[in-house]
Design a protein around this motif. Structure first.
Motif, PDB file in Angstrom:
ATOM      1  N   ARG A  49    -111.650   0.957  60.930  1.00 42.48           N
ATOM      2  CA  ARG A  49    -111.863   0.324  62.228  1.00 42.48           C
ATOM      3  C   ARG A  49    -110.875   0.928  63.224  1.00 42.48           C
ATOM      4  O   ARG A  49    -109.728   1.187  62.891  1.00 42.48           O
ATOM      5  N   ILE A  50    -111.317   1.159  64.447  1.00 43.02           N
ATOM      6  CA  ILE A  50    -110.454   1.777  65.438  1.00 43.02           C
ATOM      7  C   ILE A  50    -109.187   0.964  65.656  1.00 43.02           C
ATOM      8  O   ILE A  50    -108.120   1.528  65.906  1.00 43.02           O
ATOM      9  N   ASP A  51    -109.270  -0.359  65.526  1.00 37.26           N
ATOM     10  CA  ASP A  51    -108.084  -1.201  65.691  1.00 37.26           C
ATOM     11  C   ASP A  51    -107.052  -0.979  64.589  1.00 37.26           C
ATOM     12  O   ASP A  51    -105.888  -1.351  64.753  1.00 37.26           O
ATOM     13  N   ASN A  52    -107.471  -0.396  63.481  1.00 37.30           N
ATOM     14  CA  ASN A  52    -106.571  -0.124  62.371  1.00 37.30           C
ATOM     15  C   ASN A  52    -106.031   1.308  62.396  1.00 37.30           C
ATOM     16  O   ASN A  52    -105.233   1.684  61.552  1.00 37.30           O
ATOM     17  N   LEU A  53    -106.471   2.100  63.345  1.00 38.82           N
ATOM     18  CA  LEU A  53    -106.073   3.500  63.393  1.00 38.82           C
ATOM     19  C   LEU A  53    -105.123   3.750  64.556  1.00 38.82           C
ATOM     20  O   LEU A  53    -105.265   3.164  65.624  1.00 38.82           O
ATOM     21  N   GLU A  54    -104.150   4.629  64.333  1.00 42.12           N
ATOM     22  CA  GLU A  54    -103.294   5.045  65.436  1.00 42.12           C
ATOM     23  C   GLU A  54    -103.032   6.538  65.318  1.00 42.12           C
ATOM     24  O   GLU A  54    -102.992   7.103  64.226  1.00 42.12           O
ATOM     25  N   LEU A  55    -102.872   7.158  66.462  1.00 43.89           N
ATOM     26  CA  LEU A  55    -102.662   8.596  66.533  1.00 43.89           C
ATOM     27  C   LEU A  55    -101.180   8.906  66.377  1.00 43.89           C
ATOM     28  O   LEU A  55    -100.342   8.313  67.062  1.00 43.89           O
ATOM     29  N   TRP A  56    -100.871   9.818  65.471  1.00 39.86           N
ATOM     30  CA  TRP A  56     -99.504  10.281  65.268  1.00 39.86           C
ATOM     31  C   TRP A  56     -99.454  11.768  65.582  1.00 39.86           C
ATOM     32  O   TRP A  56    -100.440  12.497  65.403  1.00 39.86           O
ATOM     33  N   ASP A  83     -99.469   6.507  79.729  1.00 35.46           N
ATOM     34  CA  ASP A  83     -99.873   5.116  79.495  1.00 35.46           C
ATOM     35  C   ASP A  83     -99.924   4.868  77.991  1.00 35.46           C
ATOM     36  O   ASP A  83    -100.914   5.176  77.331  1.00 35.46           O
ATOM     37  N   GLU A  84     -98.836   4.306  77.432  1.00 38.85           N
ATOM     38  CA  GLU A  84     -98.786   4.076  75.990  1.00 38.85           C
ATOM     39  C   GLU A  84     -99.810   3.058  75.509  1.00 38.85           C
ATOM     40  O   GLU A  84    -100.135   3.017  74.319  1.00 38.85           O
ATOM     41  N   ALA A  85    -100.359   2.265  76.393  1.00 36.23           N
ATOM     42  CA  ALA A  85    -101.364   1.283  76.007  1.00 36.23           C
ATOM     43  C   ALA A  85    -102.661   1.942  75.519  1.00 36.23           C
ATOM     44  O   ALA A  85    -103.414   1.346  74.760  1.00 36.23           O
ATOM     45  N   VAL A  86    -102.889   3.162  75.926  1.00 36.49           N
ATOM     46  CA  VAL A  86    -104.095   3.892  75.505  1.00 36.49           C
ATOM     47  C   VAL A  86    -104.060   4.160  74.011  1.00 36.49           C
ATOM     48  O   VAL A  86    -105.093   4.166  73.343  1.00 36.49           O
ATOM     49  N   PHE A  87    -102.872   4.341  73.466  1.00 33.98           N
ATOM     50  CA  PHE A  87    -102.722   4.714  72.063  1.00 33.98           C
ATOM     51  C   PHE A  87    -102.198   3.553  71.260  1.00 33.98           C
ATOM     52  O   PHE A  87    -102.056   3.540  70.134  1.00 33.98           O
TER      53      PHE A  87
END
Length: 87
Positions: A49-56, A83-87
């Motif tokens: 799920r996109i809510d469980n993923l984060e870009l590193w 804008d850190e809210a995007v990631f």
């Protein structure tokens, strides 16, 4: 792995892509850079799920002259915005 031959975000010759990388690429609207990884927040690799993923990103200096670090920071902001809210 998903079969997605011909999809613009697939970079492998086999036409396969990890689902979590495809989902993040679609969110960003581009292919992932070579120094980008997609991290599962809850450590469950099947939970894409996109809510469980984060870009590193592995693009980071290990110390350096402040002048060089400012240049590096400006390059990162040029790639990702501020804008850190995007990631």
């Amino acid at each position: 792995m998903l079969d997605r031959k011909g999809h613009p975000f697939v970079t492998s010759k086999t036409g396969r892509i990890f689902e979590h990388r495809l989902i993040m690429s679609e969110k960003l609207g581009r292919t992932l850079l070579t120094d980008e990884q997609v991290h599962h927040k809850n450590a469950q690799r099947q939970d894409n799920r996109i809510d469980n993923l984060e870009l590193w990103s592995t693009n980071q200096p290990i110390g350096g002259r402040v002048k060089d670090l400012i240049i590096w920071a400006k390059e990162i902001i040029a790639i990702y915005g501020d804008d850190e809210a995007v990631f």
